[in-house]
Design an enzyme around this catalytic site. Structure first.
Site, PDB file in Angstrom:
ATOM      1  N   GLY A  48       9.310 -16.221   9.949  1.00 52.98           N
ATOM      2  CA  GLY A  48      10.530 -16.890  10.372  1.00 52.98           C
ATOM      3  C   GLY A  48      11.240 -17.556   9.206  1.00 52.98           C
ATOM      4  O   GLY A  48      12.469 -17.532   9.107  1.00 52.98           O
ATOM      5  N   LYS A  95       0.030 -12.420  15.141  1.00 50.14           N
ATOM      6  CA  LYS A  95       1.343 -12.813  15.654  1.00 50.14           C
ATOM      7  C   LYS A  95       2.122 -11.582  16.118  1.00 50.14           C
ATOM      8  O   LYS A  95       2.718 -11.575  17.197  1.00 50.14           O
ATOM      9  CB  LYS A  95       2.103 -13.552  14.537  1.00 50.14           C
ATOM     10  CG  LYS A  95       3.459 -14.080  14.908  1.00 50.14           C
ATOM     11  CD  LYS A  95       3.883 -15.153  13.911  1.00 50.14           C
ATOM     12  CE  LYS A  95       5.131 -14.767  13.157  1.00 50.14           C
ATOM     13  NZ  LYS A  95       5.443 -15.720  12.075  1.00 50.14           N
ATOM     14  N   HIS A 148      -3.340 -13.367  -1.442  1.00 54.97           N
ATOM     15  CA  HIS A 148      -2.755 -14.547  -0.812  1.00 54.97           C
ATOM     16  C   HIS A 148      -3.839 -15.494  -0.330  1.00 54.97           C
ATOM     17  O   HIS A 148      -3.896 -16.653  -0.704  1.00 54.97           O
ATOM     18  CB  HIS A 148      -1.841 -14.155   0.346  1.00 54.97           C
ATOM     19  CG  HIS A 148      -0.990 -15.297   0.813  1.00 54.97           C
ATOM     20  ND1 HIS A 148      -1.475 -16.277   1.646  1.00 54.97           N
ATOM     21  CD2 HIS A 148       0.274 -15.635   0.514  1.00 54.97           C
ATOM     22  CE1 HIS A 148      -0.519 -17.174   1.848  1.00 54.97           C
ATOM     23  NE2 HIS A 148       0.549 -16.807   1.173  1.00 54.97           N
ATOM     24  N   HIS A 212       4.905 -15.923  -4.793  1.00 51.06           N
ATOM     25  CA  HIS A 212       3.562 -16.197  -5.305  1.00 51.06           C
ATOM     26  C   HIS A 212       3.346 -15.513  -6.649  1.00 51.06           C
ATOM     27  O   HIS A 212       2.744 -16.089  -7.555  1.00 51.06           O
ATOM     28  CB  HIS A 212       2.501 -15.743  -4.306  1.00 51.06           C
ATOM     29  CG  HIS A 212       2.403 -16.637  -3.104  1.00 51.06           C
ATOM     30  ND1 HIS A 212       2.064 -17.968  -3.206  1.00 51.06           N
ATOM     31  CD2 HIS A 212       2.599 -16.402  -1.794  1.00 51.06           C
ATOM     32  CE1 HIS A 212       2.055 -18.513  -1.993  1.00 51.06           C
ATOM     33  NE2 HIS A 212       2.374 -17.576  -1.115  1.00 51.06           N
TER      34      HIS A 212
HETATM   35 CO    CO Z   1       2.255 -17.945   0.880  1.00 45.72          CO
END
Ligand code: CO
Length: 261
Positions: A48, A95, A148, A212
Site C-alpha cells: 500500500g 496478504k 529482506h 534497500h
Molecule cells: Co523493507
C-alpha cells in the site's frame, strides 16, 4: 471473434524506483506474457505504501489485488491465474491469498502459482540461476547477498538457500538479511571464519534493486552494509541488480505459473 477471457495477474510487492521496476518486475511480466499468449497480462502490487507513493508522486495508478481482481471480474474475465513475484511464502504472499480469497466464487477459475522459494527444486534452480551470474570463486573474495528478512516463519528460506549454494560448490557465498536472521552480525561472523577473505562482492537478494539496495546495501550512511564491511577492513564492490534481472530466476516464476494451470 474469440476475445480473451482469461488473464494472468502478476502480483509484486512493488517498487517506487521506476528504473529497476522495468528491468525486474517488468521483465518477469514480459516472460509470463510470452509464456501465456492466450491470457491477458495484468499487474498488481501488494504494498500500500508503494501504491500511494506512485500515485502521489508519478500519477501512476497500479491496482492492489482486490482492485485488480474486481476490475477483471467486471470486464467479464472468468479464468484468472495469479502469479506472485514474491521470493518467499511470507507476509506479502499471505496478504495476497487473503485478498484474493473472496473472488473464488466470483470467477469460474482462480488459480495460484507459488512464490520463488517454495519447493526444494525451486531452491536448487534459484541457486543455479544466481551462480550463473557470479564471477568464479576466489579465495580472497566472498559473495554476500542481502535479503529482506521477516519475522514470518518463511524467513528460514534464506539459510536453506545458502545451504543449497554451498552444496552446489560455492561455500564463498553468504546470505544475510536487513530485517531477519541471519543479520549483519552473522554475515560478519561468517566472513571472519575465512581469514583469507579480503574482498566482498555485495549484491541484493531481492527481486528489485530499490530502496534497500540503494541505501541499506550500498548507501553512504554509517549503517549501510557497504560502509560497515569497509569499516571491518574489507574491500567492497556492490552490484545493484535485483534478482528479477536474472533470466533463470524469472524462469522459476514462469514454471510456477505453468504448474498452477
Ligand atoms: Co523493507
Amino acid at each position: 471473434m474469440n476475445e480473451k477471457k482469461s488473464a494472468l495477474l502478476a502480483v509484486s510487492f512493488g517498487t517506487s524506483h521506476l528504473d529497476t521496476l522495468e528491468k525486474t518486475i517488468g521483465a518477469i511480466e514480459r516472460d509470463l506474457a510470452a509464456a501465456f499468449p492466450d491470457r491477458v497480462l495484468c499487474r498488481a502490487f501488494t504494498s500500500g505504501m508503494i501504491l500511494r507513493k506512485l500515485a502521489e508522486r508519478d500519477g501512476l495508478h497500479i491496482p492492489d489485488v482486490p482492485a485488480a481482481l474486481s476490475g477483471l471480474t467486471e470486464r467479464g474475465f472468468t479464468d484468472v491465474l495469479v502469479q506472485p513475484t514474491h521470493i518467499m511464502n511470507g507476509d506479502e504472499h499471505d496478504k495476497l491469498r487473503a485478498q484474493a480469497a473472496p473472488f473464488t466464487g466470483r470467477l469460474e477459475r482462480l488459480s495460484f502459482g507459488a512464490p520463488l522459494l517454495t519447493a526444494e527444486a525451486d531452491y536448487r534452480e534459484t541457486a543455479q540461476a544466481l551462480l550463473a551470474e557470479l564471477p568464479p570463486a576466489c579465495p580472497e573474495e566472498a559473495v554476500v547477498y542481502m535479503g529482506h528478512g521477516t519475522g514470518h516463519f518463511a524467513n528460514a528460506a534464506y539459510t536453506q538457500l545458502e545451504y543449497m549454494l554451498h552444496d552446489l560448490g560455492r561455500i564463498d557465498v553468504v546470505i544475510g538479511t536487513v530485517e531477519g536472521y541471519p543479520g549483519f552480525p552473522e554475515v560478519l561472523e561468517r566472513l571472519r571464519e575465512r581469514p583469507g577473505v579480503r574482498r566482498v562482492s555485495l549484491r541484493p537478494l531481492m527481486i528489485v534493486a530499490g530502496d534497500h539496495a540503494k541505501n541499506d546495501l550500498a548507501g553512504p550512511e554509517p549503517g549501510s552494509w557497504r560502509v560497515r564491511l569497509e569499516a571491518a577492513g574489507y574491500a567492497v564492490s556492490c552490484t545493484l541488480r535485483g534478482i528479477g534481472e536474472i533470466p533463470g530466476v524469472r524462469a522459476v516464476f514462469t514454471r510456477h505459473a505453468r504448474e498452477a494451470c
